[in-house]
Design a protein around this motif. Structure first.
Motif, PDB file in Angstrom:
ATOM      1  N   ASP A 164      18.537  83.808 -18.034  1.00  0.00           N
ATOM      2  CA  ASP A 164      19.214  82.534 -18.249  1.00  0.00           C
ATOM      3  C   ASP A 164      19.855  82.126 -16.920  1.00  0.00           C
ATOM      4  O   ASP A 164      20.992  82.491 -16.619  1.00  0.00           O
ATOM      5  CB  ASP A 164      20.270  82.665 -19.347  1.00  0.00           C
ATOM      6  CG  ASP A 164      20.903  81.336 -19.713  1.00  0.00           C
ATOM      7  OD1 ASP A 164      20.648  80.346 -18.992  1.00  0.00           O
ATOM      8  OD2 ASP A 164      21.648  81.271 -20.706  1.00  0.00           O
ATOM      9  N   LYS A 165      19.125  81.379 -16.117  1.00  0.00           N
ATOM     10  CA  LYS A 165      19.585  81.041 -14.769  1.00  0.00           C
ATOM     11  C   LYS A 165      20.867  80.215 -14.800  1.00  0.00           C
ATOM     12  O   LYS A 165      21.728  80.355 -13.926  1.00  0.00           O
ATOM     13  CB  LYS A 165      18.478  80.303 -14.015  1.00  0.00           C
ATOM     14  CG  LYS A 165      17.233  81.165 -13.788  1.00  0.00           C
ATOM     15  CD  LYS A 165      16.166  80.419 -13.008  1.00  0.00           C
ATOM     16  CE  LYS A 165      14.942  81.298 -12.804  1.00  0.00           C
ATOM     17  NZ  LYS A 165      13.866  80.590 -12.053  1.00  0.00           N
ATOM     18  N   LYS A 166      20.999  79.359 -15.803  1.00  0.00           N
ATOM     19  CA  LYS A 166      22.206  78.515 -15.892  1.00  0.00           C
ATOM     20  C   LYS A 166      23.452  79.362 -16.004  1.00  0.00           C
ATOM     21  O   LYS A 166      24.511  79.010 -15.483  1.00  0.00           O
ATOM     22  CB  LYS A 166      22.106  77.574 -17.097  1.00  0.00           C
ATOM     23  CG  LYS A 166      20.947  76.593 -17.075  1.00  0.00           C
ATOM     24  CD  LYS A 166      21.056  75.602 -18.206  1.00  0.00           C
ATOM     25  CE  LYS A 166      21.019  76.287 -19.575  1.00  0.00           C
ATOM     26  NZ  LYS A 166      19.772  77.024 -19.827  1.00  0.00           N
ATOM     27  N   SER A 167      23.353  80.509 -16.688  1.00  0.00           N
ATOM     28  CA  SER A 167      24.534  81.338 -16.934  1.00  0.00           C
ATOM     29  C   SER A 167      25.049  82.013 -15.673  1.00  0.00           C
ATOM     30  O   SER A 167      26.186  82.466 -15.627  1.00  0.00           O
ATOM     31  CB  SER A 167      24.224  82.391 -18.000  1.00  0.00           C
ATOM     32  OG  SER A 167      23.299  83.350 -17.520  1.00  0.00           O
ATOM     33  N   TYR A 169      25.342  80.373 -12.867  1.00  0.00           N
ATOM     34  CA  TYR A 169      26.169  79.334 -12.253  1.00  0.00           C
ATOM     35  C   TYR A 169      27.351  78.954 -13.139  1.00  0.00           C
ATOM     36  O   TYR A 169      28.382  78.503 -12.639  1.00  0.00           O
ATOM     37  CB  TYR A 169      25.319  78.097 -11.962  1.00  0.00           C
ATOM     38  CG  TYR A 169      24.218  78.366 -10.960  1.00  0.00           C
ATOM     39  CD1 TYR A 169      24.479  78.357  -9.593  1.00  0.00           C
ATOM     40  CD2 TYR A 169      22.921  78.657 -11.389  1.00  0.00           C
ATOM     41  CE1 TYR A 169      23.476  78.619  -8.674  1.00  0.00           C
ATOM     42  CE2 TYR A 169      21.914  78.923 -10.475  1.00  0.00           C
ATOM     43  CZ  TYR A 169      22.193  78.902  -9.116  1.00  0.00           C
ATOM     44  OH  TYR A 169      21.205  79.183  -8.209  1.00  0.00           O
ATOM     45  N   LEU A 170      27.209  79.155 -14.457  1.00  0.00           N
ATOM     46  CA  LEU A 170      28.282  78.885 -15.413  1.00  0.00           C
ATOM     47  C   LEU A 170      28.458  80.132 -16.276  1.00  0.00           C
ATOM     48  O   LEU A 170      27.901  80.222 -17.376  1.00  0.00           O
ATOM     49  CB  LEU A 170      27.942  77.664 -16.273  1.00  0.00           C
ATOM     50  CG  LEU A 170      29.057  77.129 -17.176  1.00  0.00           C
ATOM     51  CD1 LEU A 170      30.252  76.673 -16.341  1.00  0.00           C
ATOM     52  CD2 LEU A 170      28.541  75.982 -18.036  1.00  0.00           C
TER      53      LEU A 170
END
Length: 353
Positions: A164-167, A169-170
């Motif tokens: 989960d690449k978004k996780s 960054y967030l």
């Protein structure tokens, strides 16, 4: 959109940022994340250009070297920018972070990340990245660089795993349910003081039997391709720097396979002209009293290693004795605090017997 609407939108976004930041901070009170962030928070409190030695690497450093003791006994300002299972490719990020505020003379690089088994569960390797990238350890630019570097490395190690690449960054996406276990995290209190890490369960002695094959194996085993690639990237970077470098492997149990990997690592370092120090478990250590498992010393073993290595630093490098440096007052008193904590835990343990 009029000025009033713009103001409301900005105010709303600020509220969202503050809320997300607060929830993320709460979620990351998990011991392994909290002790890492504490270590980097302490580093940010040092006066500029007062830290002479920087460590990078894993728990093979921050469980072993008591920075406060090195300062109290020798005046050495040596500090670990480390984290559990720190990935081999993150060493440059740790050094670059240190360079933002410190003009250090020596970088000591943990050898363990380059001989670790990168075929183990990818979740463990990912966690080793997240201890650094999910917290406030790095500046924003450096954090984004570390994430950008880590994602393709992780994907190479686990081509079929969906990250989960978004996780990255967030981090709140990854840790949003952590506060459900917050009381458990509080009960499992982690103690980190001036970079040195302990927890109550980690001051006990080991019950497992282990051997140290250091110096007894002549064979070689190739490093994992990702580890070797990361090592060469690091060495290329170090070739451009003007500080001294020492690769260090702290005392631990080592199998024949582990020594074969270390032999290959040492060969590469020698070929590239870099100094390394392989520390074995000498007679000074008691395997039954100074270790909490085959790969880590407890407080008693850490005292012995720190005594040895702080003296080694003083004997081999031109380091300033900073005990009377007015800019190093923050270093004073931490060793007493660590010893007080150990004494308290020992007292509690005896009361429970």
């Amino acid at each position: 959109m009029n000025k009033k609407q713009v103001f409301r939108m900005i105010a709303f976004l600020l509220v969202v940022v503050v809320l997300v930041t607060g929830l993320t901070t709460l979620a990351l009170q998990q011991p392994d994340f909290a002790q890492t962030e504490d270590r980097y928070d302490d580093f940010k409190k040092f006066e500029k250009n007062t830290v002479d030695v920087i460590f990078t690497g894993t728990s093979g450093i921050d469980r072993y070297y008591i920075s406060a003791k090195g300062f109290e006994d020798y005046g050495v300002t040596a500090y670990p920018l480390t984290s559990d299972a720190q990935s081999a490719w993150l060493s440059v990020n740790m050094i670059e972070e240190a360079k933002r505020t410190q003009d250090f003379k020596l970088v000591v690089i943990d050898m363990r990340p380059f001989t670790t088994k990168y075929n183990k569960k990818i979740q463990s390797i990912e966690a080793g990245v997240r201890y650094v990238t999910d917290t406030n350890c790095l500046s924003l630019k450096n954090r984004l660089n570390a994430i950008g570097k880590s994602l393709p490395k992780l994907q190479t190690l686990a081509p079929d795993h969906e990250f989960d690449k978004k996780s990255f960054y967030l981090p709140l996406i990854q840790h949003h349910s952590a506060w459900e276990n917050m009381q458990e995290f509080i009960d499992e209190y982690a103690y980190a003081d001036l970079g040195f890490y302990m927890s109550p369960t980690r001051t006990v002695v080991t019950t497992e039997a282990f051997e140290d094959k250091t110096g007894q194996v002549d064979t070689r085993q190739p490093l994992h391709p990702v580890a070797e690639e990361s090592l060469n990237e690091l060495l290329d970077y170090l070739d451009t720097q003007d500080f001294e470098v020492l690769f260090l492997n702290t005392p631990q149990g080592r199998s024949e396979e582990e020594m074969a990997l270390n032999n290959s690592l040492c060969d590469i370092l020698s070929e590239r002209g870099y100094k390394y120090l392989m520390c074995e478990i000498t007679d000074d250590y008691d395997m039954e009293k100074d270790f909490y498992n085959s790969g880590h010393v407890n407080f008693y073993g850490a005292e012995k290693f720190t005594e040895y290595f702080a003296q080694y630093l003083k004997d081999n490098y031109e380091l300033t004795d900073r005990r009377k440096d007015a800019n190093c007052e923050y270093w004073i008193g931490h060793y007493d605090s660590i010893k007080d904590a150990v004494a308290t835990w020992e007292k509690e343990a005896k009361a429970e017997e």
